[in-house]
Motif scaffolding. Structure first.
Motif, PDB file in Angstrom:
ATOM      1  N   THR A 185       0.868  -1.234  -0.042  1.00 15.20           N
ATOM      2  CA  THR A 185      -0.039  -0.011  -0.060  1.00 15.20           C
ATOM      3  C   THR A 185       0.888   1.410   0.105  1.00 15.20           C
ATOM      4  O   THR A 185       0.460   2.323  -0.161  1.00 15.20           O
ATOM      5  CB  THR A 185      -1.019   0.087   1.216  1.00 15.20           C
ATOM      6  N   ALA A 186       2.128   1.141   0.476  1.00 22.70           N
ATOM      7  CA  ALA A 186       2.967   2.164   0.314  1.00 22.70           C
ATOM      8  C   ALA A 186       3.710   2.460  -0.818  1.00 22.70           C
ATOM      9  O   ALA A 186       4.503   3.290  -1.182  1.00 22.70           O
ATOM     10  CB  ALA A 186       4.134   2.155   1.440  1.00 22.70           C
ATOM     11  N   GLY A 187       3.380   1.737  -1.845  1.00 21.27           N
ATOM     12  CA  GLY A 187       3.895   1.743  -3.357  1.00 21.27           C
ATOM     13  C   GLY A 187       5.347   1.209  -3.491  1.00 21.27           C
ATOM     14  O   GLY A 187       5.784   1.486  -4.290  1.00 21.27           O
ATOM     15  N   GLN A 188       5.675   0.250  -2.545  1.00 21.10           N
ATOM     16  CA  GLN A 188       7.122  -0.353  -2.621  1.00 21.10           C
ATOM     17  C   GLN A 188       7.309  -1.219  -3.902  1.00 21.10           C
ATOM     18  O   GLN A 188       8.346  -1.521  -4.255  1.00 21.10           O
ATOM     19  CB  GLN A 188       7.506  -1.068  -1.467  1.00 21.10           C
ATOM     20  N   PHE A 189       6.151  -1.789  -4.203  1.00 18.42           N
ATOM     21  CA  PHE A 189       6.122  -2.671  -5.407  1.00 18.42           C
ATOM     22  C   PHE A 189       4.873  -2.698  -6.326  1.00 18.42           C
ATOM     23  O   PHE A 189       3.736  -2.472  -5.268  1.00 18.42           O
ATOM     24  CB  PHE A 189       6.640  -4.037  -5.136  1.00 18.42           C
ATOM     25  N   GLU A 190       4.691  -3.030  -7.393  1.00 21.81           N
ATOM     26  CA  GLU A 190       3.419  -3.062  -7.815  1.00 21.81           C
ATOM     27  C   GLU A 190       2.987  -4.456  -8.150  1.00 21.81           C
ATOM     28  O   GLU A 190       3.851  -5.606  -8.378  1.00 21.81           O
ATOM     29  CB  GLU A 190       3.664  -2.571  -9.265  1.00 21.81           C
ATOM     30  N   ALA A 191       1.606  -4.687  -7.809  1.00 21.71           N
ATOM     31  CA  ALA A 191       1.171  -5.966  -7.509  1.00 21.71           C
ATOM     32  C   ALA A 191      -0.447  -5.741  -7.515  1.00 21.71           C
ATOM     33  O   ALA A 191      -0.952  -4.886  -7.004  1.00 21.71           O
ATOM     34  CB  ALA A 191       1.380  -6.764  -6.757  1.00 21.71           C
ATOM     35  N   THR A 192      -1.221  -6.802  -8.070  1.00 19.72           N
ATOM     36  CA  THR A 192      -2.747  -6.573  -8.314  1.00 19.72           C
ATOM     37  C   THR A 192      -3.258  -7.161  -6.924  1.00 19.72           C
ATOM     38  O   THR A 192      -2.233  -8.044  -6.234  1.00 19.72           O
ATOM     39  CB  THR A 192      -3.237  -7.354  -9.394  1.00 19.72           C
ATOM     40  N   LEU A 193      -4.372  -7.346  -6.608  1.00 24.04           N
ATOM     41  CA  LEU A 193      -4.914  -7.823  -5.307  1.00 24.04           C
ATOM     42  C   LEU A 193      -4.621  -9.209  -5.429  1.00 24.04           C
ATOM     43  O   LEU A 193      -4.301 -10.063  -4.493  1.00 24.04           O
ATOM     44  CB  LEU A 193      -6.344  -7.461  -5.249  1.00 24.04           C
ATOM     45  N   ASP A 194      -4.983  -9.886  -6.552  1.00 23.32           N
ATOM     46  CA  ASP A 194      -4.694 -11.311  -6.774  1.00 23.32           C
ATOM     47  C   ASP A 194      -3.320 -11.824  -6.452  1.00 23.32           C
ATOM     48  O   ASP A 194      -3.306 -12.720  -5.980  1.00 23.32           O
ATOM     49  CB  ASP A 194      -5.358 -11.677  -8.136  1.00 23.32           C
ATOM     50  N   GLN A 195      -2.538 -10.950  -7.106  1.00 24.23           N
ATOM     51  CA  GLN A 195      -1.208 -11.450  -6.996  1.00 24.23           C
ATOM     52  C   GLN A 195      -0.616 -11.515  -5.515  1.00 24.23           C
ATOM     53  O   GLN A 195       0.197 -12.516  -4.896  1.00 24.23           O
ATOM     54  CB  GLN A 195      -0.198 -10.547  -7.730  1.00 24.23           C
ATOM     55  N   VAL A 196      -1.176 -10.503  -4.777  1.00 25.81           N
ATOM     56  CA  VAL A 196      -0.770 -10.487  -3.263  1.00 25.81           C
ATOM     57  C   VAL A 196      -1.569 -11.603  -2.544  1.00 25.81           C
ATOM     58  O   VAL A 196      -0.562 -12.201  -1.873  1.00 25.81           O
ATOM     59  CB  VAL A 196      -1.291  -8.967  -2.694  1.00 25.81           C
ATOM     60  N   ILE A 197      -2.734 -12.023  -2.994  1.00 31.96           N
ATOM     61  CA  ILE A 197      -3.283 -13.146  -2.382  1.00 31.96           C
ATOM     62  C   ILE A 197      -2.477 -14.405  -2.688  1.00 31.96           C
ATOM     63  O   ILE A 197      -2.516 -15.216  -1.631  1.00 31.96           O
ATOM     64  CB  ILE A 197      -4.684 -13.209  -2.521  1.00 31.96           C
ATOM     65  N   ASP A 198      -2.146 -14.484  -3.784  1.00 32.53           N
ATOM     66  CA  ASP A 198      -1.653 -15.677  -4.346  1.00 32.53           C
ATOM     67  C   ASP A 198      -0.323 -15.927  -3.538  1.00 32.53           C
ATOM     68  O   ASP A 198       0.055 -17.045  -3.170  1.00 32.53           O
ATOM     69  CB  ASP A 198      -1.589 -15.812  -5.902  1.00 32.53           C
ATOM     70  N   GLU A 199       0.405 -14.780  -3.355  1.00 36.93           N
ATOM     71  CA  GLU A 199       1.729 -14.930  -2.623  1.00 36.93           C
ATOM     72  C   GLU A 199       1.727 -15.277  -1.492  1.00 36.93           C
ATOM     73  O   GLU A 199       2.364 -16.229  -0.634  1.00 36.93           O
ATOM     74  CB  GLU A 199       2.395 -13.731  -2.911  1.00 36.93           C
ATOM     75  N   LEU A 200       0.682 -14.788  -0.614  1.00 39.12           N
ATOM     76  CA  LEU A 200       0.415 -14.858   0.770  1.00 39.12           C
ATOM     77  C   LEU A 200      -0.060 -16.434   0.975  1.00 39.12           C
ATOM     78  O   LEU A 200       0.226 -17.476   1.871  1.00 39.12           O
ATOM     79  CB  LEU A 200      -0.644 -14.043   1.187  1.00 39.12           C
ATOM     80  N   ALA A 201      -0.930 -17.064   0.073  1.00 43.15           N
ATOM     81  CA  ALA A 201      -1.479 -18.241   0.128  1.00 43.15           C
ATOM     82  C   ALA A 201      -0.349 -19.374   0.108  1.00 43.15           C
ATOM     83  O   ALA A 201      -0.356 -20.214   0.555  1.00 43.15           O
ATOM     84  CB  ALA A 201      -2.823 -18.597  -0.846  1.00 43.15           C
ATOM     85  N   GLY A 202       0.681 -18.989  -0.974  1.00 43.20           N
ATOM     86  CA  GLY A 202       1.598 -19.782  -1.246  1.00 43.20           C
ATOM     87  C   GLY A 202       2.893 -19.979  -0.073  1.00 43.20           C
ATOM     88  O   GLY A 202       2.946 -20.968   0.267  1.00 43.20           O
ATOM     89  N   LEU A 203       2.939 -18.786   0.605  1.00 43.84           N
ATOM     90  CA  LEU A 203       3.529 -18.780   1.791  1.00 43.84           C
ATOM     91  C   LEU A 203       2.780 -19.548   2.937  1.00 43.84           C
ATOM     92  O   LEU A 203       3.609 -20.488   3.673  1.00 43.84           O
ATOM     93  CB  LEU A 203       3.744 -17.423   2.500  1.00 43.84           C
TER      94      LEU A 203
END
Length: 212
Positions: A185-203
């Protein structure tokens, strides 16, 4: 010292109703100032009262100090996010573990990031204010850890994940979630909501999947 509070009826509303409205206005003003600009540390009681269109006398009738407002906002933000997660858990009760994790993470991320002011209060402004607020933050963080542990335990009982103590993994995961959402949310990287969720789910699945 807390000031005396009127208890009669005025304008068709009881004193209790008027106080509830004032508290809502102070919280709304706190959300704007603490979660937006200038932030908690640069705010003042006078500025908060001006934003709420209320007097300092009314402020001290309802609140002890600015930290009291921040503490209430922190609890409110967590409660709103928790309500979304609990709803997602109920709606995905019959789904498989991976689908359930995806639904819960989507609910959490969506609720936590829907309003950037709430996100700032939950993950930025609350840090380092006082020992009391740090205890409150850790207590609420522990509730999220317990939620993950409960889900992992239920999945283990169904044979979906390996049975073991997941407390360390759950604690580490919550820290990763908070850090990722803050930076996203601070703009440190670009990603869609789905990408963030997929990454967290994978973790998460990486630490609870059988044989992991």
């Amino acid at each position: 010292m807390r000031l005396g509070v009127a208890t009669g009826t005025y304008g068709g509303r009881s004193a209790q109703e008027r106080r509830a409205e004032r508290r809502e206005r102070f919280l709304a003003a706190g959300l704007e100032l603490f979660g937006g600009s200038p932030g908690y540390r640069a705010s003042s009681v006078t500025a908060l009262c001006e934003a709420a269109w209320l007097s300092t006398r009314q402020f001290y009738e309802e609140c002890r100090n600015l930290e009291d407002v921040l503490a209430r906002l922190h609890l409110l933000v967590n409660d709103l996010t928790e309500q979304e997660v609990v709803r997602a858990l109920a709606e995905s009760a019959e789904a498989g573990f991976e689908q359930r994790i995806g639904a819960v993470l989507r609910a959490y991320v969506t609720a936590a990031t829907r309003d950037r002011r709430r996100l700032r209060i939950a993950f930025v402004e609350i840090i380092g204010v006082s020992e009391a607020l740090e205890r409150q933050r850790l207590v609420r963080r522990a509730r999220w850890v317990e939620l993950i542990l409960a889900e992992a335990g239920a999945a283990a009982a169904r044979g979906e994940v390996a049975p073991r103590d997941y407390r360390i993994a759950a604690t580490a995961f919550i820290g990763a979630v908070n850090g990722l959402l803050h930076d996203w949310t601070a703009g440190q990287f670009e990603a869609t909501l789905d990408q963030v969720i997929d990454e967290l789910a994978g973790l998460l699945l990486g630490v609870v999947r059988p044989g992991a």
